[in-house]
Write a protein that holds these residues in place. Structure first.
Motif, mmCIF file in Angstrom:
data_model
loop_
_atom_site.group_PDB
_atom_site.id
_atom_site.type_symbol
_atom_site.label_atom_id
_atom_site.label_comp_id
_atom_site.label_asym_id
_atom_site.label_seq_id
_atom_site.Cartn_x
_atom_site.Cartn_y
_atom_site.Cartn_z
ATOM 1 N N GLY A 44 17.970 46.928 42.574
ATOM 2 C CA GLY A 44 19.073 46.035 42.903
ATOM 3 C C GLY A 44 20.273 46.211 41.992
ATOM 4 N N LEU A 45 20.021 46.389 40.687
ATOM 5 C CA LEU A 45 21.125 46.578 39.741
ATOM 6 C C LEU A 45 21.823 47.920 39.968
ATOM 7 N N VAL A 46 21.044 48.959 40.238
ATOM 8 C CA VAL A 46 21.649 50.258 40.549
ATOM 9 C C VAL A 46 22.496 50.152 41.809
ATOM 10 N N LEU A 47 21.973 49.447 42.806
ATOM 11 C CA LEU A 47 22.696 49.277 44.066
ATOM 12 C C LEU A 47 23.990 48.498 43.857
ATOM 13 N N LEU A 48 23.908 47.380 43.108
ATOM 14 C CA LEU A 48 25.058 46.495 42.943
ATOM 15 C C LEU A 48 26.119 47.076 42.011
ATOM 16 N N LEU A 49 25.687 47.671 40.902
ATOM 17 C CA LEU A 49 26.631 48.079 39.857
ATOM 18 C C LEU A 49 27.056 49.537 39.930
ATOM 19 N N LEU A 50 26.322 50.353 40.678
ATOM 20 C CA LEU A 50 26.654 51.778 40.726
ATOM 21 C C LEU A 50 26.819 52.293 42.157
ATOM 22 N N ALA A 51 25.784 52.131 42.974
ATOM 23 C CA ALA A 51 25.809 52.725 44.315
ATOM 24 C C ALA A 51 26.866 52.090 45.209
ATOM 25 N N ARG A 52 26.892 50.763 45.257
ATOM 26 C CA ARG A 52 27.872 50.099 46.121
ATOM 27 C C ARG A 52 29.312 50.387 45.674
ATOM 28 N N PRO A 53 29.653 50.270 44.374
ATOM 29 C CA PRO A 53 31.035 50.616 43.970
ATOM 30 C C PRO A 53 31.412 52.057 44.299
ATOM 31 N N LEU A 89 26.552 41.944 50.675
ATOM 32 C CA LEU A 89 25.381 41.067 50.680
ATOM 33 C C LEU A 89 24.245 41.652 51.503
ATOM 34 N N ARG A 90 23.037 41.522 50.983
ATOM 35 C CA ARG A 90 21.838 41.928 51.713
ATOM 36 C C ARG A 90 21.153 40.681 52.258
ATOM 37 N N GLY A 91 20.484 40.820 53.385
ATOM 38 C CA GLY A 91 19.835 39.659 53.997
ATOM 39 C C GLY A 91 18.641 40.074 54.825
ATOM 40 N N ALA A 92 18.635 39.651 56.079
ATOM 41 C CA ALA A 92 17.470 39.864 56.929
ATOM 42 C C ALA A 92 17.279 41.323 57.320
ATOM 43 N N VAL A 93 18.379 42.071 57.479
ATOM 44 C CA VAL A 93 18.264 43.441 57.982
ATOM 45 C C VAL A 93 17.365 44.306 57.089
ATOM 46 N N PRO A 94 17.571 44.357 55.768
ATOM 47 C CA PRO A 94 16.668 45.163 54.952
ATOM 48 C C PRO A 94 15.208 44.703 55.037
ATOM 49 N N VAL A 95 14.976 43.391 55.100
ATOM 50 C CA VAL A 95 13.596 42.899 55.158
ATOM 51 C C VAL A 95 12.937 43.294 56.475
ATOM 52 N N VAL A 96 13.680 43.206 57.564
ATOM 53 C CA VAL A 96 13.140 43.644 58.852
ATOM 54 C C VAL A 96 12.842 45.144 58.823
ATOM 55 N N LEU A 131 22.280 35.809 43.294
ATOM 56 C CA LEU A 131 23.289 36.232 42.319
ATOM 57 C C LEU A 131 24.667 36.386 42.964
ATOM 58 N N GLN A 132 24.742 37.006 44.132
ATOM 59 C CA GLN A 132 26.029 37.375 44.710
ATOM 60 C C GLN A 132 26.671 36.273 45.551
ATOM 61 N N ALA A 133 25.913 35.694 46.474
ATOM 62 C CA ALA A 133 26.519 34.772 47.445
ATOM 63 C C ALA A 133 27.187 33.556 46.789
#
Length: 524
Positions: free
Chosen positions: A318-327, A352-359, A389-391
């Motif tokens: 999650g931290l890699v995604l939020l702080l590196l991959a997404r930017p 924001l991540r939600g239902a789609v990744p879980v599905v 954290l984000q929403a």
């Protein structure tokens, strides 16, 4: 002879129906009431619904549910309805300038995000490349339901709002294709396609889905306009059915059903069809029902016993995604379109991540990929932690980055036949604490003919304004305007909010000077 209640031939008895209706109706009531808790605390509603699913599951009230295949099927159905709501309620003039960057972020951006997360997971967590790529693809999609709900509470410029709306509507389609391809490759390594073959297949399916969605949306809208304009309730059902048809038609032809659905709904929502308030209200209700059902179902499927083991990997990913991959994905996709660094930073935080990744986390299990049972628990934990954290912090981040607007204009949905017959719209304008609308008298707005401020809500009291009534910070204005002048009214409100009562005059003066380059400007 008719079978009796409880007869084994029926498969589902009246007694089981009663129990299902009892549990289902109580769950819906609790979920509806929980919205008040969400509004008061800022806790995203999706987390509340996931929590309710956990509470009534096998570790709570004891309802046992372990069917990944059914979850995937119902999840896809719910996502179709959520995308329909998003498309129907999205205005074309709000996203038309964001289509190109949003499309690039939903394709190139997804590729960059998957590559960065996969490399980090492989080298930091020691996962195999198959597992790293699968998880990276699953968590790369932003969630339409989460994004649409948060955008309602953040006064963003139209360009940023349109960007996030379009991206969340577009990126489900390529991510679903990518996850399915990677899951099949992990389950049957000998039948795996090359990256170029996967890329070509994805491009073909996306193009096919786009064409089908646009055609079905336009043709279905024209058909509905001519044949079903009498009853608003029946008309609303027909509009939803057209958008669902776009998904079914595209999926039947091996094209992207999700992209077709969103584009069909977007076309339907911007054709100027009759009964638009009723259609929007019905679509919103259906969207809420789909969200509630989907999140509660995912909570039921989850097993908290495996959460602790996946906590650290979920935090790392999650931290890699939020702080590196997404930017990096945002910079690679939208920096070409004139987005400032502050705007790019906000777009990065707003993924924001939600239902789609879980599905999508159920897909590898259904495809019988080896050693992937842990992925669902990891994705579930990641979504919960980073949504928390984000929403709630998104409005604060927007203010700190200075990307908010001092005012916010929204369409007011009212089921009113006379207003519709007059080709009119109702808008609400929220005057923020820094808006330069403060102190401006109503007559100084110089609204075009056909538009007027009819009511001001101030400190809980309604004021019927006169031309000399002054606007204050915190006011909420009710503006009635013809459809033809609506965009002009919004532009005028935005200009005065940012530049004061003389903003339009100053703008016109600058334009006149530009048209006469041989004459110097003078100021008395």
């Amino acid at each position: 002879m008719l079978p009796l209640a409880g007869d084994a031939q029926t498969g589902f008895t009246l007694g089981e129906l009663t129990t299902a209706l009892l549990v289902g109706s109580l769950t819906l009531i609790v979920c509806v009431v929980a919205i008040r808790l969400s509004n008061r605390t800022g806790l995203p509603s999706l987390l509340i619904y996931l929590g309710i699913g956990l509470l009534i599951g096998e570790n709570g009230l004891g309802i046992r549910f372990e069917d990944e295949q059914l979850t995937l099927v119902l999840g896809y159905a719910a996502l179709v309805l959520i995308l329909i709501e998003g498309g129907l309620t999205t205005r074309w003039d709000g996203i038309k300038d964001s289509i190109a960057p949003a499309g690039l972020l939903a394709t190139l951006g997804v590729g960059v995000s998957v590559a960065v997360v996969a490399v980090a997971a492989h080298f930091i967590l020691g996962w195999s490349w198959n597992a790293a790529l699968l998880v990276a693809a699953i968590v790369s999609s932003t969630d339409a339901a989460a994004v649409f709900s948060v955008l309602r509470s953040v006064p963003l410029p139209r360009r940023l709002t349109g960007m996030l709306e379009a991206e969340s509507g577009f990126n489900d389609a390529p991510v679903v294709l990518l996850v399915s391809a990677l899951a099949l490759a992990a389950a049957n390594p000998g039948e795996a396609h090359s990256p170029w073959a996967i890329l070509g297949l994805a491009a073909t399916e996306l193009a096919g889905g786009a064409v089908i969605g646009l055609v079905v949306g336009y043709a279905g809208g024209q058909l509905m306009r001519r044949s079903a304009a009498g009853s608003s309730g029946l008309f609303s059902i027909g509009v939803i059915a057209v958008a669902v048809l776009a998904y079914a038609a595209a999926a039947s032809l091996h094209a992207s059903g999700f992209l077709a659905t969103y584009l069909a709904a977007l076309v339907l929502g911007n054709l100027g069809l009759p009964h638009q308030p009723a259609v929007h209200a019905f679509a919103t209700a259906v969207g809420w029902l789909a969200q509630i059902g989907l999140f509660v179902l995912l909570g039921l499927l989850a097993s908290p016993a495996g959460f602790a083991e996946q906590l650290v990997p979920a935090l790392v990913v999650g931290l890699v995604l939020l702080l590196l991959a997404r930017p990096l994905s945002v910079a690679a996709s939208v920096s070409w379109f004139g987005f400032s660094l502050r705007q790019q930073a906000f777009l990065s935080w707003a993924g924001l991540r939600g239902a789609v990744p879980v599905v999508l986390a159920t897909v590898p299990v259904i495809e019988r990929a080896p050693n992937v049972d842990w992925i669902f628990d990891l994705v579930f934990v990641l979504v919960v932690i980073f949504t928390l954290l984000q929403a709630p912090t998104l409005p604060w981040v927007a203010r700190r980055l200075g990307v908010t607007e001092a005012h916010r204009t929204r369409q007011l949905t009212v089921e009113s036949t006379p207003v519709e017959e007059l080709n009119a719209s109702l808008l609400t304008v929220d005057v923020g604490p820094t808006s330069m609308l403060h102190g401006v008298a109503v007559f100084e707005l110089r609204l075009p003919v056909g538009a007027d401020v009819t009511l001001i809500l101030r400190d809980g009291h309604n004021i019927v304004p006169t031309p000399r009534t002054k606007i204050h910070h915190g006011d909420q204005l009710l503006v009635v305007t013809t459809d033809a002048q609506r965009s002009r009214v919004e532009e005028l409100m935005r200009a005065i909010s940012e530049g004061g009562r003389l903003a339009e005059w100053t703008k016109k003066a600058r334009l006149k000077v530009r048209k006469r380059p041989g004459r110097p400007a003078t100021f008395g």
